[in-house]
Design a protein around this motif. Structure first.
Motif, PDB file in Angstrom:
ATOM      1  N   ASN A   9      85.707  41.590 -13.377  1.00 36.96           N
ATOM      2  CA  ASN A   9      86.234  42.874 -14.310  1.00 36.96           C
ATOM      3  C   ASN A   9      85.662  43.269 -14.821  1.00 36.96           C
ATOM      4  O   ASN A   9      85.355  42.768 -16.378  1.00 36.96           O
ATOM      5  N   PHE A  10      85.811  44.594 -15.658  1.00 33.00           N
ATOM      6  CA  PHE A  10      84.783  45.809 -16.577  1.00 33.00           C
ATOM      7  C   PHE A  10      85.212  46.197 -17.614  1.00 33.00           C
ATOM      8  O   PHE A  10      87.341  46.991 -17.064  1.00 33.00           O
ATOM      9  N   ASN A  11      85.307  46.842 -18.672  1.00 32.30           N
ATOM     10  CA  ASN A  11      86.382  48.115 -19.305  1.00 32.30           C
ATOM     11  C   ASN A  11      85.950  48.909 -19.084  1.00 32.30           C
ATOM     12  O   ASN A  11      85.451  49.935 -20.629  1.00 32.30           O
ATOM     13  N   GLY A  12      85.420  49.344 -18.446  1.00 31.83           N
ATOM     14  CA  GLY A  12      84.744  51.114 -17.717  1.00 31.83           C
ATOM     15  C   GLY A  12      83.377  50.806 -17.473  1.00 31.83           C
ATOM     16  O   GLY A  12      83.065  52.327 -17.229  1.00 31.83           O
ATOM     17  N   ASN A  13      82.560  49.689 -17.698  1.00 27.58           N
ATOM     18  CA  ASN A  13      80.839  50.282 -17.646  1.00 27.58           C
ATOM     19  C   ASN A  13      80.801  48.762 -16.467  1.00 27.58           C
ATOM     20  O   ASN A  13      79.843  48.524 -16.354  1.00 27.58           O
ATOM     21  N   CYS A  14      81.517  48.586 -15.360  1.00 25.22           N
ATOM     22  CA  CYS A  14      81.584  48.483 -13.847  1.00 25.22           C
ATOM     23  C   CYS A  14      80.631  49.529 -13.287  1.00 25.22           C
ATOM     24  O   CYS A  14      79.259  48.449 -12.306  1.00 25.22           O
ATOM     25  N   GLU A  15      80.115  50.749 -13.298  1.00 25.46           N
ATOM     26  CA  GLU A  15      79.355  51.404 -11.621  1.00 25.46           C
ATOM     27  C   GLU A  15      78.250  51.476 -12.278  1.00 25.46           C
ATOM     28  O   GLU A  15      77.013  50.342 -11.984  1.00 25.46           O
ATOM     29  N   GLU A  16      78.211  50.913 -14.347  1.00 24.22           N
ATOM     30  CA  GLU A  16      76.522  50.836 -14.554  1.00 24.22           C
ATOM     31  C   GLU A  16      76.417  49.008 -14.280  1.00 24.22           C
ATOM     32  O   GLU A  16      74.930  48.454 -14.085  1.00 24.22           O
ATOM     33  N   ALA A  17      77.276  48.451 -14.743  1.00 27.52           N
ATOM     34  CA  ALA A  17      76.667  46.828 -14.030  1.00 27.52           C
ATOM     35  C   ALA A  17      75.897  46.159 -13.333  1.00 27.52           C
ATOM     36  O   ALA A  17      75.058  45.775 -12.636  1.00 27.52           O
ATOM     37  N   PHE A  18      77.260  47.270 -11.589  1.00 23.52           N
ATOM     38  CA  PHE A  18      76.824  46.838 -10.164  1.00 23.52           C
ATOM     39  C   PHE A  18      75.213  47.746  -9.753  1.00 23.52           C
ATOM     40  O   PHE A  18      75.099  47.445  -8.855  1.00 23.52           O
ATOM     41  N   GLU A  19      75.257  48.863 -11.133  1.00 25.99           N
ATOM     42  CA  GLU A  19      73.831  49.282 -10.535  1.00 25.99           C
ATOM     43  C   GLU A  19      72.498  48.014 -11.049  1.00 25.99           C
ATOM     44  O   GLU A  19      71.669  48.222 -10.105  1.00 25.99           O
ATOM     45  N   PHE A  20      73.043  47.510 -12.187  1.00 29.26           N
ATOM     46  CA  PHE A  20      71.751  46.177 -12.423  1.00 29.26           C
ATOM     47  C   PHE A  20      71.597  45.492 -11.056  1.00 29.26           C
ATOM     48  O   PHE A  20      70.709  45.122 -11.464  1.00 29.26           O
ATOM     49  N   TYR A  21      73.065  44.958 -11.586  1.00 27.38           N
ATOM     50  CA  TYR A  21      73.478  43.489 -10.001  1.00 27.38           C
ATOM     51  C   TYR A  21      72.347  44.201  -9.092  1.00 27.38           C
ATOM     52  O   TYR A  21      71.888  42.541  -8.667  1.00 27.38           O
ATOM     53  N   GLN A  22      72.295  45.558  -8.686  1.00 27.39           N
ATOM     54  CA  GLN A  22      71.850  45.858  -6.866  1.00 27.39           C
ATOM     55  C   GLN A  22      70.364  45.336  -7.451  1.00 27.39           C
ATOM     56  O   GLN A  22      69.677  45.081  -6.459  1.00 27.39           O
ATOM     57  N   SER A  23      69.874  46.730  -8.867  1.00 31.49           N
ATOM     58  CA  SER A  23      68.367  45.759  -8.743  1.00 31.49           C
ATOM     59  C   SER A  23      67.898  44.093  -9.137  1.00 31.49           C
ATOM     60  O   SER A  23      66.966  43.885  -8.328  1.00 31.49           O
ATOM     61  N   VAL A  24      68.854  43.445  -9.693  1.00 36.17           N
ATOM     62  CA  VAL A  24      68.682  41.887 -10.198  1.00 36.17           C
ATOM     63  C   VAL A  24      68.103  41.667  -8.129  1.00 36.17           C
ATOM     64  O   VAL A  24      67.302  40.248  -8.481  1.00 36.17           O
ATOM     65  N   PHE A  25      69.339  41.716  -7.912  1.00 35.04           N
ATOM     66  CA  PHE A  25      69.546  40.323  -6.172  1.00 35.04           C
ATOM     67  C   PHE A  25      69.049  41.938  -5.164  1.00 35.04           C
ATOM     68  O   PHE A  25      69.050  41.122  -4.131  1.00 35.04           O
ATOM     69  N   ASN A  26      68.474  42.765  -5.390  1.00 33.21           N
ATOM     70  CA  ASN A  26      67.884  43.419  -4.964  1.00 33.21           C
ATOM     71  C   ASN A  26      68.146  44.102  -3.109  1.00 33.21           C
ATOM     72  O   ASN A  26      68.099  43.637  -2.362  1.00 33.21           O
ATOM     73  N   THR A  27      69.168  44.788  -3.847  1.00 33.79           N
ATOM     74  CA  THR A  27      70.637  44.682  -2.900  1.00 33.79           C
ATOM     75  C   THR A  27      71.200  46.538  -2.750  1.00 33.79           C
ATOM     76  O   THR A  27      70.451  46.679  -3.810  1.00 33.79           O
ATOM     77  N   THR A  28      71.823  46.521  -1.513  1.00 36.99           N
ATOM     78  CA  THR A  28      72.220  47.685  -1.810  1.00 36.99           C
ATOM     79  C   THR A  28      74.081  47.374  -2.130  1.00 36.99           C
ATOM     80  O   THR A  28      74.485  47.226  -1.265  1.00 36.99           O
ATOM     81  N   SER A  29      74.488  48.383  -2.805  1.00 40.46           N
ATOM     82  CA  SER A  29      76.402  48.815  -2.550  1.00 40.46           C
ATOM     83  C   SER A  29      76.884  48.426  -1.509  1.00 40.46           C
ATOM     84  O   SER A  29      76.318  49.466  -0.098  1.00 40.46           O
ATOM     85  N   LEU A  30      78.234  48.240  -1.145  1.00 40.58           N
ATOM     86  CA  LEU A  30      78.393  47.949   0.164  1.00 40.58           C
ATOM     87  C   LEU A  30      80.005  48.847   0.023  1.00 40.58           C
ATOM     88  O   LEU A  30      80.733  49.671   0.822  1.00 40.58           O
ATOM     89  N   GLY A  31      79.892  50.044  -0.553  1.00 37.56           N
ATOM     90  CA  GLY A  31      80.944  51.026  -1.448  1.00 37.56           C
ATOM     91  C   GLY A  31      81.405  50.904  -2.115  1.00 37.56           C
ATOM     92  O   GLY A  31      81.506  49.923  -3.144  1.00 37.56           O
ATOM     93  N   VAL A  32      82.110  51.717  -2.717  1.00 36.62           N
ATOM     94  CA  VAL A  32      82.902  51.723  -3.739  1.00 36.62           C
ATOM     95  C   VAL A  32      84.720  52.541  -4.242  1.00 36.62           C
ATOM     96  O   VAL A  32      84.047  53.724  -2.836  1.00 36.62           O
ATOM     97  N   TYR A  33      85.008  52.258  -4.382  1.00 34.67           N
ATOM     98  CA  TYR A  33      86.487  52.937  -4.301  1.00 34.67           C
ATOM     99  C   TYR A  33      86.933  53.333  -5.385  1.00 34.67           C
ATOM    100  O   TYR A  33      86.668  52.052  -6.655  1.00 34.67           O
ATOM    101  N   ARG A  34      86.798  54.686  -6.281  1.00 37.99           N
ATOM    102  CA  ARG A  34      87.405  55.219  -7.506  1.00 37.99           C
ATOM    103  C   ARG A  34      88.343  55.071  -7.694  1.00 37.99           C
ATOM    104  O   ARG A  34      90.116  55.421  -6.364  1.00 37.99           O
ATOM    105  N   PHE A  35      89.115  55.106  -8.632  1.00 40.55           N
ATOM    106  CA  PHE A  35      90.373  54.981  -8.845  1.00 40.55           C
ATOM    107  C   PHE A  35      91.676  55.939  -8.289  1.00 40.55           C
ATOM    108  O   PHE A  35      92.588  56.594  -8.033  1.00 40.55           O
TER     109      PHE A  35
END
Length: 147
Positions: A9-35
């Motif tokens: 859980n993040f306080n507003g920077n989840c998208e930024e964090a997951f872009e970073f994790y995608q680069s770290v693990f060399n993977t792509t997003s499975l999808g995003v639900y927004r509020f």
């Protein structure tokens, strides 16, 4: 048998964090639900400033491990703090397994954030802190696949 995933859980920077994790693990997003993707509730209008925040996202680290996450919205009664910024998420294979785990893990629970029930993204979902203060999510996706 349930599969265990990490949920952050993040306080507003989840998208930024997951872009970073995608680069770290060399993977792509499975999808995003927004509020803003949630069904509208006239009794609780969605503040404009949170509409594009991440309600749920996920990446696969390998064939059996996923990293998932979301932004916490204080107006919805949730803020990421030490103890609630990471959850153990049990992704069950059946509704019966989800119900059984929920009934066992919530005995004397300290806090039930969401009781086990249907959501627009899952046939069954719950989040809570068990009697030891450990944060859990139980999820049975069923026929509600992420797009």
């Amino acid at each position: 048998m349930a599969i265990l995933h990490a949920y952050l859980n993040f306080n507003g920077n989840c998208e930024e964090a997951f872009e970073f994790y995608q680069s770290v693990f060399n993977t792509t997003s499975l999808g995003v639900y927004r509020f803003k993707d949630m069904p509208a509730d006239p009794n609780s209008p969605l503040p404009t400033e949170v509409a594009d925040k991440v309600m749920h996202t996920a990446i696969k680290i390998n064939d059996s491990v996923m990293l998932m996450g979301s932004d916490c919205i204080e107006g919805f009664g949730h803020k990421a703090t030490a103890g609630t910024n990471a959850y153990l998420m049990l992704d069950t294979q059946t509704a019966e397994e989800a119900k059984d785990l929920y009934n066992k893990l919530t005995v004397a629970a300290k806090n039930i954030e969401m009781p086990l029930g249907e959501q627009f993204w899952a046939e069954l979902y719950s989040s809570f802190q068990d009697k030891y203060g450990i944060s859990w999510m139980i999820h049975f996706e069923g026929n509600k696949k992420m797009q």
